[in-house]
Design an enzyme around this catalytic site. Structure first.
Site, PDB file in Angstrom:
ATOM      1  N   ASP A  51    -109.288   0.518  43.005  1.00 46.55           N
ATOM      2  CA  ASP A  51    -109.929   1.322  41.968  1.00 46.55           C
ATOM      3  C   ASP A  51    -111.367   1.672  42.326  1.00 46.55           C
ATOM      4  O   ASP A  51    -111.828   2.787  42.064  1.00 46.55           O
ATOM      5  CB  ASP A  51    -109.886   0.578  40.625  1.00 46.55           C
ATOM      6  CG  ASP A  51    -108.522   0.686  39.951  1.00 46.55           C
ATOM      7  OD1 ASP A  51    -107.690   1.508  40.388  1.00 46.55           O
ATOM      8  OD2 ASP A  51    -108.290  -0.046  38.981  1.00 46.55           O
ATOM      9  N   TYR A 164    -115.731  -2.051  32.100  1.00 44.71           N
ATOM     10  CA  TYR A 164    -116.943  -2.700  31.589  1.00 44.71           C
ATOM     11  C   TYR A 164    -116.937  -2.727  30.061  1.00 44.71           C
ATOM     12  O   TYR A 164    -117.296  -3.724  29.420  1.00 44.71           O
ATOM     13  CB  TYR A 164    -118.153  -1.941  32.132  1.00 44.71           C
ATOM     14  CG  TYR A 164    -119.489  -2.618  31.987  1.00 44.71           C
ATOM     15  CD1 TYR A 164    -119.620  -3.925  31.507  1.00 44.71           C
ATOM     16  CD2 TYR A 164    -120.661  -1.942  32.349  1.00 44.71           C
ATOM     17  CE1 TYR A 164    -120.861  -4.526  31.387  1.00 44.71           C
ATOM     18  CE2 TYR A 164    -121.900  -2.546  32.245  1.00 44.71           C
ATOM     19  CZ  TYR A 164    -121.994  -3.831  31.762  1.00 44.71           C
ATOM     20  OH  TYR A 164    -123.226  -4.423  31.654  1.00 44.71           O
ATOM     21  N   SER A 167    -115.083  -5.596  28.493  1.00 49.21           N
ATOM     22  CA  SER A 167    -115.711  -6.899  28.679  1.00 49.21           C
ATOM     23  C   SER A 167    -116.748  -7.206  27.607  1.00 49.21           C
ATOM     24  O   SER A 167    -117.129  -8.363  27.426  1.00 49.21           O
ATOM     25  CB  SER A 167    -116.358  -6.980  30.069  1.00 49.21           C
ATOM     26  OG  SER A 167    -117.537  -6.183  30.138  1.00 49.21           O
ATOM     27  N   ALA A 186    -125.736  -6.875  23.877  1.00 49.76           N
ATOM     28  CA  ALA A 186    -126.642  -7.884  23.295  1.00 49.76           C
ATOM     29  C   ALA A 186    -127.735  -7.255  22.429  1.00 49.76           C
ATOM     30  O   ALA A 186    -128.923  -7.402  22.694  1.00 49.76           O
ATOM     31  CB  ALA A 186    -127.262  -8.728  24.414  1.00 49.76           C
TER      32      ALA A 186
END
Length: 265
Positions: A51, A164, A167, A186
């Site tokens: 990938d 991403y 996750s 965050a």
């Protein structure tokens, strides 16, 4: 498919990879395909490696709209690779027997500081390059939506929603829905800074503007798929769905949701 015969192989130029790709090239020539050494001559781009190699192939070949892209993995199947290097005859037979179909994937168009746009198949990310939060004003079309403070943000396509984005607990989006998903890294939520606190999805006609507040942490890392952009200063990042789609040659029997099941369940 019959009219497309010019193949360009994209792979890491090492002796080991040369040995892996050479039999594949020979097999393609035996079955009537013409190997070219310039991307300008190609109408089929074959990426060999996985990938990450597929994403690099797109970037190095300019996200061409007039090409078909094929992903061949040297190990196990991926999200963009429907074949492995040990499955060469199967690949040729699938082409001949019309077991393949062209799938069109949405692409992000990203402009930093109003410069020439770049394209992303998976995601565009913006992250602090130091151990310090930074502030982003989030604007949807012309509407000032929120002010974010935290480590960064990810804007992903539906196909990139499993990368991403997943996750950080983003949703997995069906690639038949042209859209982009915005996920936080965050975030701080207090009396001064308040964000939605969850990923949100924007439709195909929306434009997202991320304005970096200049407070001393003015040099975030901008990521385009698996590559960091060499930018020294970023004031605003404008993101929208591009008016182009990438055409990928896939097996009819290997859908997006079959891949999700195979990789995560």
């Amino acid at each position: 498919m019959i009219s497309r015969k010019n193949l360009y192989f994209f792979f890491k130029q090492t002796p080991e990879m040369q040995d892996i790709v050479t039999p594949l090239k020979n097999l393609a020539e035996v079955h009537g395909f013409h190997l070219v050494h310039s991307i300008k001559e190609a109408n089929i781009v074959v990426s060999v490696g996985g990938d990450n190699a597929f994403l690099q192939a797109l970037r190095k070949t300019g996200f061409r709209e007039d090409c078909l892209y094929i992903g061949v993995n040297t190990d196990q199947l991926g999200f963009y690779t429907d074949f492995t290097i040990n499955d060469q005859e199967r690949m040729i037979q699938a082409m001949k027997n019309e077991e393949l179909e062209v799938r069109r994937y949405p692409v992000l168009e990203v402009s930093v500081n109003n410069e020439k746009p770049i394209f992303c198949l998976n995601e565009c990310s913006i992250r602090s390059n130091v151990i310090k939060t930074f502030v982003i004003d989030v604007v949807i079309d012309d509407f000032a939506f929120e002010t974010f403070r935290g480590d960064g943000m990810i804007v992903s396509t539906p196909t990139g929603s499993t990368a991403y984005n997943k996750s950080v607990r983003g949703a997995v989006i069906d690639p038949t829905l042209p859209s982009m998903q915005v996920s936080e890294l965050a975030s701080l939520n207090n009396n001064q800074y308040r964000t939605l606190g969850s990923p949100f999805v924007l439709g195909p006609d929306r434009t997202l503007l991320l304005k970096v507040v200049q407070d001393g942490n003015d040099h975030p890392i901008i990521g385009a798929d698996n590559e960091a952009l060499s930018l020294r200063h970023a004031k605003n990042i404008r993101i929208k769905l591009a008016d182009r789609q990438i055409k990928v040659l896939k097996l009819k029997t290997n859908s997006f949701w079959q891949k999700v099941q195979r990789n995560f369940l």
